[in-house]
Design a protein around this motif. Sequence first.
Motif, PDB file in Angstrom:
ATOM      1  N   ALA A  25       6.201  -3.538   0.531  1.00  0.00           N
ATOM      2  CA  ALA A  25       5.247  -4.617   0.267  1.00  0.00           C
ATOM      3  C   ALA A  25       3.938  -4.389   1.025  1.00  0.00           C
ATOM      4  O   ALA A  25       3.943  -3.950   2.168  1.00  0.00           O
ATOM      5  CB  ALA A  25       5.862  -5.960   0.687  1.00  0.00           C
ATOM      6  N   PRO A  26       2.791  -4.721   0.380  1.00  0.00           N
ATOM      7  CA  PRO A  26       2.647  -5.182  -1.002  1.00  0.00           C
ATOM      8  C   PRO A  26       2.478  -4.036  -2.006  1.00  0.00           C
ATOM      9  O   PRO A  26       2.188  -4.273  -3.166  1.00  0.00           O
ATOM     10  CB  PRO A  26       1.358  -6.004  -0.933  1.00  0.00           C
ATOM     11  CG  PRO A  26       0.522  -5.248   0.060  1.00  0.00           C
ATOM     12  CD  PRO A  26       1.496  -4.720   1.092  1.00  0.00           C
ATOM     13  N   PHE A  27       2.687  -2.784  -1.534  1.00  0.00           N
ATOM     14  CA  PHE A  27       2.470  -1.608  -2.388  1.00  0.00           C
ATOM     15  C   PHE A  27       3.796  -1.169  -3.017  1.00  0.00           C
ATOM     16  O   PHE A  27       4.253  -0.042  -2.809  1.00  0.00           O
ATOM     17  CB  PHE A  27       1.862  -0.473  -1.564  1.00  0.00           C
ATOM     18  CG  PHE A  27       0.545  -0.819  -0.919  1.00  0.00           C
ATOM     19  CD1 PHE A  27      -0.631  -0.779  -1.653  1.00  0.00           C
ATOM     20  CD2 PHE A  27       0.477  -1.186   0.422  1.00  0.00           C
ATOM     21  CE1 PHE A  27      -1.852  -1.087  -1.055  1.00  0.00           C
ATOM     22  CE2 PHE A  27      -0.730  -1.490   1.028  1.00  0.00           C
ATOM     23  CZ  PHE A  27      -1.904  -1.447   0.284  1.00  0.00           C
ATOM     24  N   HIS A 105      -3.766  -2.716   3.397  1.00  0.00           N
ATOM     25  CA  HIS A 105      -4.189  -4.098   3.174  1.00  0.00           C
ATOM     26  C   HIS A 105      -3.659  -4.951   4.321  1.00  0.00           C
ATOM     27  O   HIS A 105      -2.447  -4.970   4.583  1.00  0.00           O
ATOM     28  CB  HIS A 105      -3.658  -4.631   1.837  1.00  0.00           C
ATOM     29  CG  HIS A 105      -4.031  -6.058   1.593  1.00  0.00           C
ATOM     30  ND1 HIS A 105      -3.155  -7.107   1.817  1.00  0.00           N
ATOM     31  CD2 HIS A 105      -5.186  -6.617   1.161  1.00  0.00           C
ATOM     32  CE1 HIS A 105      -3.757  -8.235   1.524  1.00  0.00           C
ATOM     33  NE2 HIS A 105      -4.988  -7.975   1.121  1.00  0.00           N
ATOM     34  N   ASP A 106      -4.545  -5.667   4.995  1.00  0.00           N
ATOM     35  CA  ASP A 106      -4.158  -6.556   6.098  1.00  0.00           C
ATOM     36  C   ASP A 106      -3.222  -5.861   7.086  1.00  0.00           C
ATOM     37  O   ASP A 106      -2.113  -6.344   7.390  1.00  0.00           O
ATOM     38  CB  ASP A 106      -3.498  -7.829   5.552  1.00  0.00           C
ATOM     39  CG  ASP A 106      -4.518  -8.782   4.951  1.00  0.00           C
ATOM     40  OD1 ASP A 106      -5.722  -8.573   5.177  1.00  0.00           O
ATOM     41  OD2 ASP A 106      -4.104  -9.725   4.255  1.00  0.00           O
ATOM     42  N   GLU A 107      -3.645  -4.703   7.555  1.00  0.00           N
ATOM     43  CA  GLU A 107      -2.918  -3.944   8.583  1.00  0.00           C
ATOM     44  C   GLU A 107      -1.584  -3.370   8.111  1.00  0.00           C
ATOM     45  O   GLU A 107      -0.777  -2.924   8.918  1.00  0.00           O
ATOM     46  CB  GLU A 107      -2.690  -4.812   9.842  1.00  0.00           C
ATOM     47  CG  GLU A 107      -3.953  -5.440  10.386  1.00  0.00           C
ATOM     48  CD  GLU A 107      -5.026  -4.408  10.659  1.00  0.00           C
ATOM     49  OE1 GLU A 107      -4.715  -3.332  11.183  1.00  0.00           O
ATOM     50  OE2 GLU A 107      -6.201  -4.675  10.302  1.00  0.00           O
ATOM     51  N   VAL A 108      -1.342  -3.391   6.795  1.00  0.00           N
ATOM     52  CA  VAL A 108      -0.117  -2.800   6.251  1.00  0.00           C
ATOM     53  C   VAL A 108      -0.497  -1.598   5.392  1.00  0.00           C
ATOM     54  O   VAL A 108      -1.348  -1.709   4.501  1.00  0.00           O
ATOM     55  CB  VAL A 108       0.673  -3.814   5.412  1.00  0.00           C
ATOM     56  CG1 VAL A 108       1.918  -3.158   4.814  1.00  0.00           C
ATOM     57  CG2 VAL A 108       1.070  -5.013   6.263  1.00  0.00           C
ATOM     58  N   PRO A 511       8.132   4.310   4.138  1.00  0.00           N
ATOM     59  CA  PRO A 511       6.942   3.616   4.639  1.00  0.00           C
ATOM     60  C   PRO A 511       6.913   3.559   6.159  1.00  0.00           C
ATOM     61  O   PRO A 511       5.863   3.385   6.755  1.00  0.00           O
ATOM     62  CB  PRO A 511       7.059   2.216   4.029  1.00  0.00           C
ATOM     63  CG  PRO A 511       8.507   2.066   3.700  1.00  0.00           C
ATOM     64  CD  PRO A 511       8.988   3.435   3.340  1.00  0.00           C
ATOM     65  N   LYS A 512       8.079   3.728   6.818  1.00  0.00           N
ATOM     66  CA  LYS A 512       8.103   3.747   8.283  1.00  0.00           C
ATOM     67  C   LYS A 512       7.417   4.990   8.833  1.00  0.00           C
ATOM     68  O   LYS A 512       7.033   5.026   9.995  1.00  0.00           O
ATOM     69  CB  LYS A 512       9.552   3.685   8.779  1.00  0.00           C
ATOM     70  CG  LYS A 512      10.256   2.370   8.463  1.00  0.00           C
ATOM     71  CD  LYS A 512      11.675   2.362   9.000  1.00  0.00           C
ATOM     72  CE  LYS A 512      12.374   1.038   8.677  1.00  0.00           C
ATOM     73  NZ  LYS A 512      13.772   1.029   9.174  1.00  0.00           N
ATOM     74  N   GLN A 513       7.277   5.998   7.993  1.00  0.00           N
ATOM     75  CA  GLN A 513       6.596   7.213   8.411  1.00  0.00           C
ATOM     76  C   GLN A 513       5.113   7.175   8.070  1.00  0.00           C
ATOM     77  O   GLN A 513       4.402   8.139   8.310  1.00  0.00           O
ATOM     78  CB  GLN A 513       7.240   8.429   7.733  1.00  0.00           C
ATOM     79  CG  GLN A 513       8.682   8.672   8.133  1.00  0.00           C
ATOM     80  CD  GLN A 513       9.315   9.761   7.291  1.00  0.00           C
ATOM     81  OE1 GLN A 513       9.862   9.518   6.248  1.00  0.00           O
ATOM     82  NE2 GLN A 513       9.222  10.978   7.771  1.00  0.00           N
ATOM     83  N   ALA A 514       4.668   6.074   7.459  1.00  0.00           N
ATOM     84  CA  ALA A 514       3.274   5.998   7.050  1.00  0.00           C
ATOM     85  C   ALA A 514       2.346   6.052   8.254  1.00  0.00           C
ATOM     86  O   ALA A 514       2.728   5.738   9.374  1.00  0.00           O
ATOM     87  CB  ALA A 514       3.021   4.710   6.258  1.00  0.00           C
ATOM     88  N   VAL A 515       1.110   6.433   7.991  1.00  0.00           N
ATOM     89  CA  VAL A 515       0.140   6.577   9.059  1.00  0.00           C
ATOM     90  C   VAL A 515      -0.063   5.245   9.784  1.00  0.00           C
ATOM     91  O   VAL A 515      -0.029   4.179   9.184  1.00  0.00           O
ATOM     92  CB  VAL A 515      -1.195   7.085   8.485  1.00  0.00           C
ATOM     93  CG1 VAL A 515      -1.791   6.082   7.530  1.00  0.00           C
ATOM     94  CG2 VAL A 515      -2.176   7.414   9.590  1.00  0.00           C
ATOM     95  N   ASN A 516      -0.265   5.316  11.088  1.00  0.00           N
ATOM     96  CA  ASN A 516      -0.547   4.117  11.874  1.00  0.00           C
ATOM     97  C   ASN A 516      -1.830   3.479  11.370  1.00  0.00           C
ATOM     98  O   ASN A 516      -2.816   4.169  11.076  1.00  0.00           O
ATOM     99  CB  ASN A 516      -0.698   4.507  13.346  1.00  0.00           C
ATOM    100  CG  ASN A 516      -0.744   3.301  14.257  1.00  0.00           C
ATOM    101  OD1 ASN A 516      -1.617   2.450  14.126  1.00  0.00           O
ATOM    102  ND2 ASN A 516       0.190   3.238  15.186  1.00  0.00           N
TER     103      ASN A 516
END
Length: 606
Positions: A25-27, A105-108, A511-516
């Motif tokens: 979420a939201p992607f 989006h909004d820090e996500v 998504p836990k590996q997504a960029v900071n």
Amino acid sequence: MKKQFFLFLLCASFFSLFSQEPALAPFYHGVASGDALSDRVILWTRAEPETPATMNLAWMVATDTLFANVVQSGTVSTDASKDYTAKVDVTGLQPDTWYYYVFKHDEVSSLIGRTKTLPVGNHQRVRMAFVSCNNYGNNYFNAFLSIAQRNDLHGVIHLGDYIYEYAGGNTSGTGVQILPVHEIITLEDYRQRYYSYRLDPYFRQVHQQYPFYTVWDDHESANNSWKDGAENHTPGTEGNWNDRKAAAQQAYFEWLPIREKSPGDYSSIYRSFNIGDLAELIMLDTRLEGRDEQVATSNNAGMQDTNRTILGAAQRQWFLDRLSNTQAKWKIVGQQVMLAPLTAPLIGVVNADQWDGYQGDRNRVINHVMSNNIENVVVLTGDIHTSWGNDIPIPGGNYNANTGAGSAFVEFVTTSITSASSPFPVSQSIIQQFNPHVRYANLNEKGYTILDIDNDKTQADWVFVSTISAETYTESNAASRFVNAGERFLRTASAALTDYQNTAPFAPLSPKQAVNVEAFDFEPKITAYPNPFQQAFYVQLIVPRDAEYNIQVFDVVGKLVFEKRIGVQAGVNREKLNASNFDPGMYLVIVSDGKNYLRKTLVKAK
């Protein structure tokens, strides 16, 4: 009626939520890229709001999965008018380069996507998969997962039937509900169908790892469509065809990473891509651009009528010009329906929806190739859910199957990802007996095809998955055919080509590996290790661009005990410092470019 409509929306919402992965979420639909050129690429995502609202998204492109070397960034907005899809045409990129991209989006952050630009100049080899016909109601997209997990491709060519317009309501093997339950007709219907398909995890993965080059066929609008109608469209009950076609085209451009020729132009998809001097990928629209209505297979005069067209006059002239004027060695033509003749005893032409039903246009293309001595033409085809390797015989040219003489160029037809293979009216052996230019055929298996192009030859390797009805599957390289440069006919290859691998890492799947999210601001970062240290330690500096930095080390009383100025490059930099003469105790490391001051505290052990 209003109550029924409300209940339908409630059910649709329930099934959509059931199919979504909350961690995304939201992607929920991941990311995608497509239409890469040597200096740009289309990036795509969809961000779903909790309540209707404009969504402002940040995006970033880097050369690494950690986004240490960011090369482009910006913002894009989306809202209900775009079905909350967002596309960015990122420019200023380097040729023949792998890039990683992400939205926020909004820090996500979204999942990270991986894409690649096309080469320029003297390029030696390119390797792509080409696919067609993914009917989601037929269980698992195992072929897409197979493509996503291999690291030997530059991109994926999709030749149409990306969705199917028939009534939904059933559930895929991966648990996604196919919406809406009725046949799709309106813009909202088409959007819901794409929404369902793109929730599939295997589909999401293949889009995440590779850029796509796409054209539509008929099922993105309606079965056996042409420019002014379709076999599966009844104006009396389903409305005006042009309205339905416009809705289908708009949803296609919203949901796929395809570049519009001009803002808001959703009607034209024929275009080409230069792959250095090696090849030009010419993508055609044999479906909606200019096609006349199909005639019955019994109407021989209609099929031979030179006034009838499958391309339309404008696209046909553009296509012939590309064949004549390209500077590329290979002319790779991506299009929808079989170009080679296909006849059967007592039946004649098997399918008038193919180029057999538009022989005037086919003869124009063949005659143009031969009269202008155009070499190295390879046609890629989908549509018929089966696999074929064809020579294209010159009309009246006395084709010789033993030598290949009398062939103008070649055609590779890929099978479907999942769509069922319709029974042919005659056996495969009879087909090849009456169509000697058919050099390979498989009428049952599902999968995809690898296209391998180099200066000497172009080869197709048909890859089949063992099942689409279960998650566990095996894959096999079933057959391989190639055409030598300068020749016009297919030869049999001894084996599939397996001697190529990309060096670029896959995009992370979780998504836990997504960029900071801090990487979007991308301030320089410092790390120092080991801590505590003994005889030496490292300073690691991650910076967004090339610069000079000053490293200073102070002891506990503020005395400067070390200083060095270093030049750093965009990305990750490491500097080893000899600290053998430092006394045990605490030290402060300060790294600065005059604007940014980065601090780290270290301890030297006794």
